[in-house]
Design a protein around this motif. Structure first.
Motif, PDB file in Angstrom:
ATOM      1  N   UNK A 213       0.832  -1.201   0.000  1.00 12.45           N
ATOM      2  CA  UNK A 213       0.000   0.000   0.000  1.00 12.45           C
ATOM      3  C   UNK A 213       0.871   1.258   0.000  1.00 12.45           C
ATOM      4  N   UNK A 214       1.517   1.520  -1.145  1.00 10.65           N
ATOM      5  CA  UNK A 214       2.489   2.607  -1.206  1.00 10.65           C
ATOM      6  C   UNK A 214       2.055   3.790  -2.068  1.00 10.65           C
ATOM      7  N   UNK A 215       0.970   3.659  -2.807  1.00 11.64           N
ATOM      8  CA  UNK A 215       0.581   4.712  -3.751  1.00 11.64           C
ATOM      9  C   UNK A 215      -0.698   5.439  -3.339  1.00 11.64           C
ATOM     10  N   UNK A 216      -0.977   5.481  -2.036  1.00  9.51           N
ATOM     11  CA  UNK A 216      -2.200   6.140  -1.562  1.00  9.51           C
ATOM     12  C   UNK A 216      -2.198   7.632  -1.872  1.00  9.51           C
ATOM     13  N   UNK A 217      -1.086   8.316  -1.577  1.00  7.89           N
ATOM     14  CA  UNK A 217      -1.015   9.763  -1.834  1.00  7.89           C
ATOM     15  C   UNK A 217      -1.084  10.042  -3.336  1.00  7.89           C
ATOM     16  N   UNK A 218      -0.359   9.239  -4.109  1.00  5.86           N
ATOM     17  CA  UNK A 218      -0.371   9.398  -5.568  1.00  5.86           C
ATOM     18  C   UNK A 218      -1.778   9.200  -6.110  1.00  5.86           C
ATOM     19  N   UNK A 219      -2.433   8.117  -5.658  1.00  6.80           N
ATOM     20  CA  UNK A 219      -3.781   7.814  -6.148  1.00  6.80           C
ATOM     21  C   UNK A 219      -4.763   8.930  -5.804  1.00  6.80           C
ATOM     22  N   UNK A 220      -4.680   9.436  -4.591  1.00  5.81           N
ATOM     23  CA  UNK A 220      -5.577  10.522  -4.180  1.00  5.81           C
ATOM     24  C   UNK A 220      -5.344  11.774  -5.004  1.00  5.81           C
ATOM     25  N   UNK A 221      -4.090  12.087  -5.281  1.00  2.00           N
ATOM     26  CA  UNK A 221      -3.750  13.294  -6.030  1.00  2.00           C
ATOM     27  C   UNK A 221      -4.292  13.253  -7.458  1.00  2.00           C
ATOM     28  N   UNK A 222      -4.311  12.036  -8.055  1.00  2.85           N
ATOM     29  CA  UNK A 222      -4.657  11.945  -9.471  1.00  2.85           C
ATOM     30  C   UNK A 222      -5.962  11.183  -9.728  1.00  2.85           C
ATOM     31  N   UNK A 223      -6.790  11.049  -8.687  1.00  3.78           N
ATOM     32  CA  UNK A 223      -8.117  10.489  -8.862  1.00  3.78           C
ATOM     33  C   UNK A 223      -8.146   9.023  -9.234  1.00  3.78           C
ATOM     34  N   UNK A 224      -7.205   8.237  -8.686  1.00  5.54           N
ATOM     35  CA  UNK A 224      -7.134   6.805  -8.962  1.00  5.54           C
ATOM     36  C   UNK A 224      -7.528   6.006  -7.724  1.00  5.54           C
ATOM     37  N   UNK A 225      -7.710   4.699  -7.920  1.00 10.89           N
ATOM     38  CA  UNK A 225      -8.056   3.799  -6.826  1.00 10.89           C
ATOM     39  C   UNK A 225      -6.991   2.708  -6.715  1.00 10.89           C
ATOM     40  N   UNK A 226      -6.277   2.709  -5.613  1.00 11.73           N
ATOM     41  CA  UNK A 226      -5.235   1.713  -5.386  1.00 11.73           C
ATOM     42  C   UNK A 226      -5.793   0.504  -4.633  1.00 11.73           C
ATOM     43  N   UNK A 227      -5.458  -0.679  -5.098  1.00  9.42           N
ATOM     44  CA  UNK A 227      -5.710  -1.923  -4.372  1.00  9.42           C
ATOM     45  C   UNK A 227      -4.342  -2.577  -4.187  1.00  9.42           C
ATOM     46  N   UNK A 228      -4.099  -3.183  -3.038  1.00  8.01           N
ATOM     47  CA  UNK A 228      -2.771  -3.744  -2.796  1.00  8.01           C
ATOM     48  C   UNK A 228      -2.854  -5.186  -2.327  1.00  8.01           C
ATOM     49  N   UNK A 229      -1.882  -5.975  -2.782  1.00 11.44           N
ATOM     50  CA  UNK A 229      -1.805  -7.369  -2.365  1.00 11.44           C
ATOM     51  C   UNK A 229      -1.567  -7.447  -0.867  1.00 11.44           C
ATOM     52  N   UNK A 230      -0.636  -6.624  -0.376  1.00 12.81           N
ATOM     53  CA  UNK A 230      -0.385  -6.528   1.060  1.00 12.81           C
ATOM     54  C   UNK A 230      -0.968  -5.226   1.567  1.00 12.81           C
ATOM     55  N   UNK A 231      -1.874  -5.307   2.513  1.00  8.81           N
ATOM     56  CA  UNK A 231      -2.475  -4.094   3.071  1.00  8.81           C
ATOM     57  C   UNK A 231      -1.575  -3.421   4.088  1.00  8.81           C
ATOM     58  N   UNK A 232      -0.523  -4.117   4.497  1.00  7.73           N
ATOM     59  CA  UNK A 232       0.431  -3.557   5.452  1.00  7.73           C
ATOM     60  C   UNK A 232       1.731  -3.256   4.712  1.00  7.73           C
ATOM     61  N   UNK A 233       2.871  -3.338   5.397  1.00 10.63           N
ATOM     62  CA  UNK A 233       4.148  -3.073   4.764  1.00 10.63           C
ATOM     63  C   UNK A 233       4.558  -4.206   3.851  1.00 10.63           C
ATOM     64  N   UNK A 234       5.620  -3.991   3.060  1.00  9.04           N
ATOM     65  CA  UNK A 234       6.056  -5.004   2.101  1.00  9.04           C
ATOM     66  C   UNK A 234       6.548  -6.278   2.756  1.00  9.04           C
ATOM     67  N   UNK A 235       6.946  -6.197   4.033  1.00  9.37           N
ATOM     68  CA  UNK A 235       7.453  -7.378   4.731  1.00  9.37           C
ATOM     69  C   UNK A 235       6.351  -8.184   5.404  1.00  9.37           C
ATOM     70  N   UNK A 236       5.116  -7.687   5.354  1.00  8.44           N
ATOM     71  CA  UNK A 236       4.012  -8.359   6.036  1.00  8.44           C
ATOM     72  C   UNK A 236       3.603  -9.631   5.298  1.00  8.44           C
TER      73      UNK A 236
END
Length: 320
Positions: A213-236
């Motif tokens: 879940x690393x593109x939340x700010x980017x998605x919000x800025x440009x009107x996109x919807x991010x879905x992530x395989x890991x909802x936590x950090x990359x090591x989760x």
């Protein structure tokens, strides 16, 4: 699908057990020390006492390191703490690294929880690049902040301004040069923002799937919807249930591209891609570091952002 998921989880379990064994080793903990109170707020910074040498600045990780170099130019002696190819979320500095940073004039770090080891550092001045930003949470239950502000060019501008203001205060003799260098790079970030808007305005889709879940700010800025395989950090750990959920999301949204990261294993993304029609894996970099090759050939933050835009337009089916 079940065999693929089980093989992925077995690999993940082995990795997690190894990591936990390293963290739980009490001998490693002896290398760390508790930092004394140092000045973190930009408003509390003061000029460096020794101006006979170039300002020695250590940056926590890329892209903070690039922001610092763009602003500092030849007025500073710059180095980076986290080595090439190392993912910063689970990084812990060694005693030698701590001593190296302690001897510097300035440490510049991202903040927002990605560099929690900051309390172990005793350097004279610290610049929190994300100071004053309105952060969001990746996990509100655990109050985990999302640190990936640098992926939004407009938030990256604020980080550049914080670094600029910090260096101008610590090294007032070069104040004008820091200001002018920062102004030039801020213009580059403005142009990057315009480029992203231009490329994304013609896209058929607004949803995309990342590894973590690393593109939340980017998605919000440009009107996109991010879905992530890991909802936590990359090591989760990623559970079979979550993999099935992501596969179903991809199918329901008719997504053909699953995004992975260059510093992480791509097996989870590959599992999902194999289960959707015409699925494939591309890189969407959280820009948390460079590979050795990228460092050798001089790939920078703007290059990485442009690569992201190119790959994102494939998944979003944009007219180019």
């Amino acid at each position: 699908m079940s065999h693929l998921i089980l093989s992925i989880l077995f690999y993940s379990l082995c990795q997690n057990l190894y990591a936990q064994s390293q963290i739980s080793n009490p001998t490693l903990q002896l290398y760390f020390h508790t930092a004394n109170a140092t000045k973190n707020s930009i408003n509390e910074l003061s000029p460096a006492t020794n101006s006979s040498h170039k300002l020695r600045v250590v940056s926590s990780f890329f892209p903070i390191d690039e922001f610092v170099k763009k602003i500092g130019g030849d007025m500073i002696q710059s180095s980076i703490l986290i080595p090439t190819g190392i993912e910063p979320h689970d990084f812990e500095p060694t005693i030698n690294q701590i001593q190296t940073v302690d001897s510097a004039d300035v440490l510049v770090y991202n903040g927002l929880g990605i560099d929690n080891w900051i309390t172990k550092i005793n350097t004279a001045h610290k610049i929190d690049a994300s100071e004053g930003l309105n952060a969001s949470y990746t996990d509100r239950r655990n109050m985990t902040l999302d640190p990936h502000v640098w992926l939004d060019p407009l938030l990256a501008k604020k980080e550049v301004e914080n670094i600029r203001d910090g260096l101008m205060t610590i090294d007032p003799n070069n104040r004008d040069r820091y200001f002018n260098n920062a102004k030039n790079f801020l213009n580059v970030l403005d142009n990057l923002d315009k480029t992203i808007k231009t490329y994304l305005e013609s896209c058929k889709k607004r949803d995309f799937i990342t590894f973590h879940n690393s593109f939340s700010y980017f998605a919000k800025q440009y009107g996109l919807n991010q879905h992530s395989i890991s909802n936590a950090g990359p090591e989760a750990e990623v559970t079979p249930t979550r993999l099935v959920e992501i596969i179903n999301i991809a199918k329901s949204l008719d997504l053909k591209v699953i995004y992975s990261e260059e510093l992480m294993d791509s097996r989870y993304a590959s599992v999902v891609a194999q289960e959707i029609p015409d699925g494939k894996v591309l890189i969407l970099s959280p820009i948390e570091g460079l590979t050795k090759y990228e460092q050798e050939v001089g790939i920078g933050y703007i290059d990485k952002m442009n690569e992201n835009i190119k790959n994102l337009t494939v998944g979003l089916e944009c007219n180019q």
